[in-house]
Motif scaffolding. Structure first.
Motif, mmCIF file in Angstrom:
data_model
loop_
_atom_site.group_PDB
_atom_site.id
_atom_site.type_symbol
_atom_site.label_atom_id
_atom_site.label_comp_id
_atom_site.label_asym_id
_atom_site.label_seq_id
_atom_site.Cartn_x
_atom_site.Cartn_y
_atom_site.Cartn_z
ATOM 1 N N ASN B 77 -50.590 -15.761 17.625
ATOM 2 C CA ASN B 77 -50.181 -14.369 17.383
ATOM 3 C C ASN B 77 -48.730 -14.137 17.772
ATOM 4 O O ASN B 77 -48.001 -13.429 17.084
ATOM 5 N N LYS B 80 -46.455 -15.510 15.240
ATOM 6 C CA LYS B 80 -46.362 -14.674 14.034
ATOM 7 C C LYS B 80 -45.252 -13.635 14.125
ATOM 8 O O LYS B 80 -44.820 -13.100 13.109
ATOM 9 N N MET B 81 -44.814 -13.339 15.351
ATOM 10 C CA MET B 81 -43.733 -12.357 15.488
ATOM 11 C C MET B 81 -42.400 -12.924 15.007
ATOM 12 O O MET B 81 -41.536 -12.181 14.566
ATOM 13 N N TYR B 82 -42.199 -14.212 15.133
ATOM 14 C CA TYR B 82 -40.892 -14.763 14.726
ATOM 15 C C TYR B 82 -41.015 -15.995 13.838
ATOM 16 O O TYR B 82 -40.015 -16.540 13.381
ATOM 17 N N THR B 112 -34.675 -13.752 19.295
ATOM 18 C CA THR B 112 -33.679 -13.325 20.270
ATOM 19 C C THR B 112 -33.246 -14.431 21.217
ATOM 20 O O THR B 112 -32.116 -14.444 21.689
ATOM 21 N N MET B 151 -38.446 -14.250 27.714
ATOM 22 C CA MET B 151 -39.141 -13.512 26.650
ATOM 23 C C MET B 151 -40.642 -13.785 26.697
ATOM 24 O O MET B 151 -41.467 -12.867 26.586
ATOM 25 N N SER B 154 -42.280 -12.169 29.776
ATOM 26 C CA SER B 154 -42.369 -10.727 29.616
ATOM 27 C C SER B 154 -43.580 -10.376 28.754
ATOM 28 O O SER B 154 -44.317 -9.432 29.043
ATOM 29 N N TYR B 155 -43.823 -11.164 27.736
ATOM 30 C CA TYR B 155 -44.947 -10.907 26.822
ATOM 31 C C TYR B 155 -46.291 -11.004 27.549
ATOM 32 O O TYR B 155 -47.202 -10.242 27.294
ATOM 33 N N ASP B 157 -46.616 -10.704 30.888
ATOM 34 C CA ASP B 157 -46.520 -10.078 32.209
ATOM 35 C C ASP B 157 -46.561 -11.085 33.349
ATOM 36 O O ASP B 157 -47.284 -10.910 34.333
ATOM 37 N N ARG B 180 -32.285 -10.630 31.967
ATOM 38 C CA ARG B 180 -32.634 -9.452 32.779
ATOM 39 C C ARG B 180 -33.337 -8.396 31.932
ATOM 40 O O ARG B 180 -34.230 -7.695 32.412
ATOM 41 N N THR B 181 -32.933 -8.263 30.676
ATOM 42 C CA THR B 181 -33.601 -7.315 29.782
ATOM 43 C C THR B 181 -35.093 -7.627 29.696
ATOM 44 O O THR B 181 -35.928 -6.736 29.594
ATOM 45 N N TYR B 182 -35.407 -8.922 29.760
ATOM 46 C CA TYR B 182 -36.804 -9.326 29.690
ATOM 47 C C TYR B 182 -37.456 -9.402 31.069
ATOM 48 O O TYR B 182 -38.555 -9.929 31.219
ATOM 49 N N GLY B 183 -36.735 -8.915 32.071
ATOM 50 C CA GLY B 183 -37.356 -8.775 33.385
ATOM 51 C C GLY B 183 -37.310 -10.011 34.261
ATOM 52 O O GLY B 183 -37.943 -10.037 35.325
#
Lengths: 460, 460
Positions: B77, B80-82, B112, B151, B154-155, B157, B180-183
C-alpha cells in the motif's frame, strides 16, 4: 465502478492525453474585460502586443471565441516526457483525518521545474521557436517559472534570459544553478544591463529588487533586442489556456472512474494553476451541464480576491505593461515577506476575476503558519513534501474534509497540488524553529495600494 | 508490437505491481560468502544479528534459498503512493545522440526522498513496527537514505534517530530540514550522545565526521536502547531483496511491450540500486534462460569493483560490524571528495561481489567531470535533473549508445536512474564554474586501504 477499485494513482494512457487546450473564455457569456493600452485607454490590438509577445501567443491572448485550440505535436511530445501527471487518491490523508470525504489531488510536481509552470513554458518556447526567434526574456521571483522556462528553451535550443529578483538570486542559489544547468543566463534584478535597472539602482541604491522591477527589465530587453520576445508565467489568458491541460487530464481521469468532484480547490497567485485546474469544470458550469463548488485559496498577506478591488490596474509596478481589469491590491502594494513567493502578486488573472465577480467561484484566505501545519501533515502521510504555494490548497482541502467529518458528509474533494517544496526548505526550517510569523495587512496598509490604482474616465 | 507504439513512459497498472520481492541468492549455485563474527570468525547466526536488526530482517538477511518473499500488504500500500515508477523510453536522448540504440531508464526519483532508498526504508520500518519496536537508528551521509527512512518512520509512527556525518549536516541543511519535516531527530556525527562519538571527538577534535563513525554511533544507540534496532540503506542482502522491486517492475514493463534489453547499466556504491535493478534479469541469466550484459558503474575515485580486492573486510571504519566478503578498498580507505556521496563506500554488497567474481557482470569506473557532462546533457533533453550518483550510469549509457552509432548496432539499453539532484546543486555549481576536479587514487593510495584488510587464517 465502486470506490474500492479506484487506484492510489490514476495515470491516463498516452493516447488519452488531451489533444487540445480548452479556452474557458469561449463559454463565458460575459467575457473578461480586454487589456487596455495605458496611453489611449483603448483595447490592445494585435499589432500593439506583437512587439512584446510572439504572434501566435497574441492570437491566443485575444481569442475569446475558440473553445478548443489544438496542442501542436511538438508540445504534445514534450508533455509526454513528464505528463500525464497523476491524479492521486489521498487514501492515507483520508485515513489520518478519519473523514468520510474522498480526497483527490492532481500532482504537477513530478518534473524538474517542480511545478505546473512547465505546461505553459514549453508552449511559449515552442511558438517563439516556430516564429524563428533567437530567444526570450522573463522575470522570476521564487524561481519556479524561470526554471520551467529554462528547461523549455533548452529543449528547443532557444536563448533564455531570466531576470531574477535580487533577493531570491542571493537566497536561492540552487534554483539559479538549476537554470544554469539548462543553459539560461540569470541576472539579478535590478541590474546594470537595462535602462530601467540603472535608474532603479540610482534611485534606490542597495535595493534587493521586486517582481515588478524584474518584469520591467525583461520587457525592456525583449522589446529592444532583435529576435527576442517577452514571456510570462501567469496572469495572462494564454497561460490559463496552456494550463487547462491540468484540468482536462484531471477530468478525463475522473470520468474514467466515474468520479464527480463536489468541490475543486486551488491556490491562486496570478491564477495560472487555479485557472488551469478548473477550466473544464468551469466550462460545464458555464454551459449549465454540471455544478461544482470552486474555491480559490490565497495568502492572508496578499488577499487580492478576498480584500482587493475589481478594477483596471497595471500588471507591473513599473507600469510599462497594459492595463488589465482584475481583482487587485494596487500595483504599488508591497506584500509582506511570505514564503509562498508564487502567490505574492498584487493582481489576478482577468478571466478568473470575471468568473469570481460573476459568483461562479469563491475565495478564501489563509495564514502562513496554518498553511505550513497542513503542509507537514500532508507530507507525513502522503509522502510528498509540498510547495508552500500548493499547501494553501491543502489547508482548505483538509479544513473541508474535517467539516465533512463533523457533518457526516461524503463529499468528493479535488485539489491542485501544484508542486514540491524542495527549494523552500528555508521556509520549512523557520516553521520548525517556530520563527514563522503571520501577517495580515490592515485596511490602512491596503489603502496605500488602492490609492495607486489608476482612475480611468468612463470605466472606473 | 512495433517499437513505434512504445509510449514515452510505461507505467504498470496497480494490479501488475510485484506481489513478492525476488531473492537472487536463491538462484545462485555458489552463494555469497556469509557474514562472519569478527571474534569467532564463524558465520553470524540469527541470535548474533538479532540485537542489531529486526528479527524478520535477520531472517531475510540469512535466507539464501527462498526465491520469492511476499511483500506484506501494508508495504504494498505504501508502494502504491509513489510506485510503480515509470520505465521511460529516452526518445529525446536517442534523437540528440543520433543513435540507433534504444535507451530506456527506470526512474526512481519521483518521491520526496528523491531516490530508490524509500523501497527498502519502508520495508525496514514496517518490520520494526510489526516487532513492536519504538524506533530505529541509522546513519546518513549525503542524506538520501536518512530522508527515505524518516519518511517511512513517519508513516508508521516510529521514532527515527539519524546520525548525519557532520560535514553534510552543516553543508546540506535542506536535507536535514526535510528529515525534520518527517519528525526525525538528526544529530551531527560524531556527537556527545554516544561513547564512541565522545571518544572520536576527544581523539580528533574538530573532525567533520565520516560515514564509518556515524554507523558506529547509530549501532551503539540501537543496541543500547530498549526497543530500538539499527537499519542500513545499502550493502546488506535484505536491502537488495527489497530493491528487487525496481528490476521486477522494469522487467514486467518491458515484457508487456515485448522489449528485451541487451545491456543493463547501474551505478554502484554499496550496491542497493544495481542489485535491485538487475535482480530478475540476473535470475534469468543464472537459470540459463537469457543472457544480458550487465555493467556496474563506479566513480574512479572510489573503485571497489575495478581496483579493489575480493576479501573479508569490516563493513565500517569503527570495525564494530560483522566481516563481509566483498570487493573492498579496505575499511580504512578514505575516498577523496567526490560529490556522489552515495557512491563513496569502500566495499560492495557481498551478493554483487560474488556475481562479479563469477564473471556474471562487469564493471567500469568513470571520472567526475565526465559524469557531470553526461548529467547536464541528459537534463537538457530528458528534462530530469539527475543525481550525481545516477549520472554515473547515464555516462556509460551515453557512451554505449554512441558506440552503437559508430557500429550501426540497434542495441537496447536499460539503465537505472536512481534519483534527482535537487539537493546537489552545490556540485552542479562547481561544475558550471569549472571548479570541479577529478581524482584517481594512485596504487600507493590504495595500498594504505588494502593494508587494513584483516588477515583471516584459513580464509585469506
Amino acid at each position: 465502478m465502486s470506490q474500492k477499485e479506484i487506484p492510489y494513482k490514476i495515470y491516463l494512457e498516452e493516447h488519452e492525453m488531451p489533444q487540445s487546450w480548452y479556452n474557458v473564455r469561449a463559454d463565458m457569456k460575459k467575457k473578461p474585460a480586454p487589456l487596455l493600452n495605458p496611453g489611449t485607454l483603448e483595447p490592445m490590438k494585435f499589432e500593439e502586443l506583437q512587439p512584446v509577445f510572439c504572434d501566435e501567443l497574441v492570437r491566443q491572448e485575444l481569442d475569446d471565441e475558440t473553445p478548443f485550440i489544438e496542442i501542436p505535436e511538438e508540445i504534445r511530445n514534450f508533455y509526454k516526457m513528464y505528463r500525464p501527471s497523476p491524479l492521486v487518491r489521498a487514501y492515507c490523508l483520508e485515513k489520518k483525518l478519519d473523514t468520510p470525504a474522498k480526497i483527490y489531488y492532481k500532482f504537477e510536481g513530478n518534473n524538474t521545474s517542480g511545478s505546473h509552470k512547465l505546461n505553459s513554458a514549453i508552449a511559449q518556447a515552442y511558438y517563439a521557436k516556430k516564429q524563428g526567434l533567437k530567444g526570450v526574456t522573463t522575470e522570476t521571483g521564487a524561481g519556479q517559472w524561470g526554471t520551467a522556462l529554462s528547461m523549455a528553451c533548452s529543449y528547443f535550443d532557444l536563448d533564455c534570459k531570466v531576470y531574477m529578483v535580487k533577493v531570491s538570486y542571493e537566497q536561492k542559489p540552487f534554483r539559479r544553478e538549476v537554470m544554469r544547468t539548462y543553459g539560461a543566463s540569470v541576472t539579478p534584478s535590478p541590474s546594470e544591463t537595462t535602462e530601467i535597472g540603472r535608474k532603479i539602482l540610482q534611485d534606490h541604491p542597495g535595493t534587493t529588487g521586486s517582481l515588478g522591477c524584474a518584469i520591467s527589465e525583461a520587457v525592456e530587453v525583449a522589446t529592444g533586442t532583435e529576435g527576442y520576445r517577452y514571456v510570462l508565467g501567469s496572469v495572462l489568458n494564454q497561460v490559463l489556456l496552456h494550463q487547462s491541460v491540468i484540468g482536462l487530464e484531471a477530468k478525463a481521469a475522473m470520468d474514467k472512474y466515474g468520479i464527480k468532484p463536489d468541490m475543486i480547490i486551488g491556490c491562486a497567485g496570478g491564477g495560472s494553476n487555479l485557472g488551469g485546474l478548473i477550466a473544464p469544470f468551469m466550462g460545464e458550469k458555464l454551459r449549465g451541464e454540471a455544478d461544482y463548488q470552486i474555491i480559490a485559496v490565497e495568502p492572508a498577506s496578499c488577499p487580492s480576491f478576498t480584500r482587493g478591488k475589481y478594477a483596471y490596474d497595471f500588471c507591473d509596478t513599473g507600469m510599462v505593461c497594459p492595463l488589465a481589469k482584475m481583482y487587485t491590491l494596487g500595483s504599488g502594494f508591497i506584500p509582506s515577506p511570505n514564503h509562498a513567493g508564487g502567490l505574492r502578486y498584487h493582481g489576478m488573472s482577468s478571466t478568473l476575476s470575471e468568473l469570481y465577480d460573476q459568483g461562479l467561484m469563491e475565495a478564501r484566505s489563509v495564514e502562513q503558519t496554518e498553511v505550513f501545519k497542513a503542509a507537514e501533515q500532508f507530507a507525513r502521510v502522503e509522502g510528498i513534501l509540498p510547495a508552500p504555494e500548493s499547501s494553501h490548497a491543502i489547508r482548505v482541502a483538509i479544513d473541508e474534509a474535517l467539516k465533512c467529518k463533523e457533518n457526516g458528509e461524503e463529499k468528493t474533494i479535488l485539489f491542485g497540488l501544484t508542486g514540491t517544496g524542495y527549494f523552500d526548505m528555508v521556509a520549512y526550517e523557520k516553521f520548525h524553529n517556530g520563527e514563522m510569523s503571520d501577517y495580515i495587512p490592515t485596511d490602512e496598509d491596503l489603502q496605500v495600494g488602492f490609492d495607486g490604482i489608476p482612475k480611468i474616465p468612463g470605466v472606473q
